[in-house]
Design an enzyme around this catalytic site. Sequence first.
Site, mmCIF file in Angstrom:
data_model
loop_
_atom_site.group_PDB
_atom_site.id
_atom_site.type_symbol
_atom_site.label_atom_id
_atom_site.label_comp_id
_atom_site.label_asym_id
_atom_site.label_seq_id
_atom_site.Cartn_x
_atom_site.Cartn_y
_atom_site.Cartn_z
ATOM 1 N N TYR A 28 -72.264 60.591 76.349
ATOM 2 C CA TYR A 28 -71.849 62.088 76.677
ATOM 3 C C TYR A 28 -73.073 62.893 77.026
ATOM 4 O O TYR A 28 -73.070 63.918 77.806
ATOM 5 C CB TYR A 28 -71.779 62.704 75.119
ATOM 6 C CG TYR A 28 -70.126 62.473 74.754
ATOM 7 C CD1 TYR A 28 -68.906 62.204 75.908
ATOM 8 C CD2 TYR A 28 -69.755 62.784 73.560
ATOM 9 C CE1 TYR A 28 -68.327 61.599 74.692
ATOM 10 C CE2 TYR A 28 -68.395 62.532 72.936
ATOM 11 C CZ TYR A 28 -67.434 61.575 73.757
ATOM 12 O OH TYR A 28 -66.731 61.454 73.118
ATOM 13 N N LYS A 76 -71.328 57.031 68.919
ATOM 14 C CA LYS A 76 -70.273 56.237 69.398
ATOM 15 C C LYS A 76 -71.131 55.502 70.644
ATOM 16 O O LYS A 76 -72.335 55.818 70.480
ATOM 17 C CB LYS A 76 -68.419 56.645 69.418
ATOM 18 C CG LYS A 76 -68.141 57.619 69.188
ATOM 19 C CD LYS A 76 -67.140 58.014 70.205
ATOM 20 C CE LYS A 76 -66.413 59.780 69.517
ATOM 21 N NZ LYS A 76 -67.183 60.852 70.104
ATOM 22 N N HIS A 78 -66.686 53.189 70.312
ATOM 23 C CA HIS A 78 -66.330 53.967 71.111
ATOM 24 C C HIS A 78 -64.942 53.888 72.187
ATOM 25 O O HIS A 78 -63.258 54.085 72.300
ATOM 26 C CB HIS A 78 -66.725 54.604 72.453
ATOM 27 C CG HIS A 78 -67.204 56.062 72.904
ATOM 28 N ND1 HIS A 78 -68.241 56.262 73.773
ATOM 29 C CD2 HIS A 78 -66.223 56.418 73.488
ATOM 30 C CE1 HIS A 78 -68.191 57.886 74.061
ATOM 31 N NE2 HIS A 78 -66.887 57.365 74.077
ATOM 32 N N ASP A 90 -69.083 66.383 67.063
ATOM 33 C CA ASP A 90 -68.347 64.888 67.378
ATOM 34 C C ASP A 90 -69.319 64.689 68.732
ATOM 35 O O ASP A 90 -68.882 65.474 69.610
ATOM 36 C CB ASP A 90 -66.557 65.301 67.688
ATOM 37 C CG ASP A 90 -67.157 63.060 68.030
ATOM 38 O OD1 ASP A 90 -66.670 62.317 67.213
ATOM 39 O OD2 ASP A 90 -66.287 63.222 69.714
HETATM 40 N N1 LIG Z 1 -63.575 58.561 71.636
HETATM 41 C C1 LIG Z 1 -63.206 59.071 73.051
HETATM 42 O O1 LIG Z 1 -62.915 58.075 73.711
HETATM 43 C C2 LIG Z 1 -63.163 60.664 72.921
HETATM 44 C C3 LIG Z 1 -62.505 61.170 74.742
HETATM 45 C C4 LIG Z 1 -62.208 62.054 74.828
HETATM 46 C C5 LIG Z 1 -62.910 62.854 74.568
HETATM 47 N N2 LIG Z 1 -63.770 63.180 72.907
HETATM 48 C C6 LIG Z 1 -63.514 63.986 72.282
HETATM 49 O O2 LIG Z 1 -63.495 64.681 71.977
HETATM 50 C C7 LIG Z 1 -63.623 65.962 72.094
HETATM 51 C C8 LIG Z 1 -62.679 67.452 72.441
HETATM 52 O O3 LIG Z 1 -61.700 66.292 73.838
HETATM 53 P P1 LIG Z 1 -61.926 67.810 75.653
HETATM 54 O O4 LIG Z 1 -63.424 67.647 75.690
HETATM 55 O O5 LIG Z 1 -61.392 65.835 76.600
HETATM 56 O O6 LIG Z 1 -61.188 68.234 75.854
HETATM 57 P P2 LIG Z 1 -60.149 69.653 74.959
HETATM 58 O O7 LIG Z 1 -60.689 69.831 73.406
HETATM 59 O O8 LIG Z 1 -59.294 68.998 74.766
HETATM 60 O O9 LIG Z 1 -60.455 70.500 75.876
HETATM 61 C C9 LIG Z 1 -61.846 71.318 76.386
HETATM 62 C C10 LIG Z 1 -61.192 72.255 76.932
HETATM 63 O O10 LIG Z 1 -60.535 73.214 76.645
HETATM 64 C C11 LIG Z 1 -61.257 74.724 76.089
HETATM 65 N N3 LIG Z 1 -61.280 75.542 75.571
HETATM 66 C C12 LIG Z 1 -61.258 75.170 74.491
HETATM 67 N N4 LIG Z 1 -61.311 76.136 73.890
HETATM 68 C C13 LIG Z 1 -60.617 77.272 74.970
HETATM 69 C C14 LIG Z 1 -59.506 78.557 74.999
HETATM 70 N N5 LIG Z 1 -59.779 79.380 72.680
HETATM 71 N N6 LIG Z 1 -59.063 79.332 75.644
HETATM 72 C C15 LIG Z 1 -59.149 78.642 77.278
HETATM 73 N N7 LIG Z 1 -59.670 76.980 77.513
HETATM 74 C C16 LIG Z 1 -60.665 76.650 75.608
HETATM 75 C C17 LIG Z 1 -63.168 74.290 77.211
HETATM 76 O O11 LIG Z 1 -63.302 75.329 78.308
HETATM 77 P P3 LIG Z 1 -64.401 76.657 77.825
HETATM 78 O O12 LIG Z 1 -65.652 75.224 77.293
HETATM 79 O O13 LIG Z 1 -64.661 77.355 78.609
HETATM 80 O O14 LIG Z 1 -64.341 76.709 76.389
HETATM 81 C C18 LIG Z 1 -62.798 72.596 77.701
HETATM 82 O O15 LIG Z 1 -62.226 72.824 79.542
HETATM 83 C C19 LIG Z 1 -64.709 65.490 73.085
HETATM 84 O O16 LIG Z 1 -65.777 66.784 73.702
HETATM 85 C C20 LIG Z 1 -64.978 64.709 72.555
HETATM 86 O O17 LIG Z 1 -65.820 64.990 71.426
HETATM 87 C C21 LIG Z 1 -63.784 61.687 72.500
#
Ligand SMILES: NC(=O)c1ccc[n+]([C@@H]2O[C@H](COP(=O)([O-])OP(=O)(O)OC[C@H]3O[C@@H](n4cnc5c(N)ncnc54)[C@H](OP(=O)(O)O)[C@@H]3O)[C@@H](O)[C@H]2O)c1
Length: 307
Positions: free
Chosen positions: A54, A83, A114, A49
């Site tokens: 990004y 997006k 987005h 994704d």
């Molecule tokens: N459409 C939208 O508006 C929108 C908005 C936000 C996000 N998104 C999408 O959703 C994706 C995910 O959301 P997000 O990036 O906000 O964050 P997330 O996946 O909720 O969390 C990411 C965090 O979790 C940590 N993490 C992952 N696995 C872990 C584990 N096993 N133990 C400890 N820490 C862990 C990562 O650190 P490490 O890297 O150190 O593992 C990072 O700091 C985004 O990357 C993006 O593709 C879309």
Amino acid sequence: MKATEVDFTLNDGNKIPAVGLGTAFPRENQDLVTDCIITALKSGIRHIDTAWYYGSEPMIGVALQKAFTEGIVKREDIFITTKVWPGRHDDALGSLNDSLEFLQLDYVDLFLQHWPLCFIKDTFTVDERFDPLDTWKEIIEIKKTTKKVKSIGVSNYSIRSLERLFKETDVIPAVNQVELHPRLPQLELVEFCRDHGILMEAFSPLGSGGAPLLKIPLVNELAEKYKATATDILISFHVCKGTVVLPRTQNLERLKQGWEFVKISNEDLAKLNEYGIANHYRYIAAEFGINLGFPDWNDSVDYHTGV
Ligand SMILES: NC(=O)c1ccc[n+]([C@@H]2O[C@H](COP(=O)([O-])OP(=O)(O)OC[C@H]3O[C@@H](n4cnc5c(N)ncnc54)[C@H](OP(=O)(O)O)[C@@H]3O)[C@@H](O)[C@H]2O)c1
């Protein structure tokens, strides 16, 4: 079984892997992206994704080329989402073309709006002269007139935004990507989308930076009960409900390990939902000064209606 082995079917008949790797990597860590993507593909992650916004697409493109050349995966075996950002609301095709060039691809599997917002270019300031639904109309046109996207959808649409979309356009989005997790189950929106054939996608499933949701006591109790990790519980929470989930990690060991699918009972899923209702929290809640129609997020005035 790995959660990455589960597939769902979209309302246009296309398949989508239930778990996709999020790629909103911190800007300072972009040099690690190529390695992450290669490691992810080698460990069986088939869905990525990303988004023009990004900034990680060029590095993802390098990784994909390497993966195709070295025979790690074939293009048709992976699912790529990008997006169009609100700053490019009137240029969805230009944004898509840029993404395709960065990703070194001829098409993406899924192209999303987005946010239902229009920004003044290169700012976070809403430009109310424009209508975000026009971006969705352009995306529909792109799907009808080019071979550059297999499926199309939206992101950050509330029930109110979707109702307007249904009234004024003739294509139902394949997905609605929103923030979803045990502190924000958004049950009404999930049910509404299911009733209209829209697949939900859960972003920030770990609570975003630092993964705060891994500390929820109930999640850890369930991890112990099902002999899984807390991350597996947070991922499987969505997969069990038929929702796509998009965790992000740049940790190569975590990517190699992947995520186990845990068949969580309906009773335990209900407990996680109840936890969310009692401990509500939205992590991604920028102040746009615009009410997007989410009942828990009343940010100033309504868009276009001025209410
Ligand atoms: N459409 C939208 O508006 C929108 C908005 C936000 C996000 N998104 C999408 O959703 C994706 C995910 O959301 P997000 O990036 O906000 O964050 P997330 O996946 O909720 O969390 C990411 C965090 O979790 C940590 N993490 C992952 N696995 C872990 C584990 N096993 N133990 C400890 N820490 C862990 C990562 O650190 P490490 O890297 O150190 O593992 C990072 O700091 C985004 O990357 C993006 O593709 C879309």
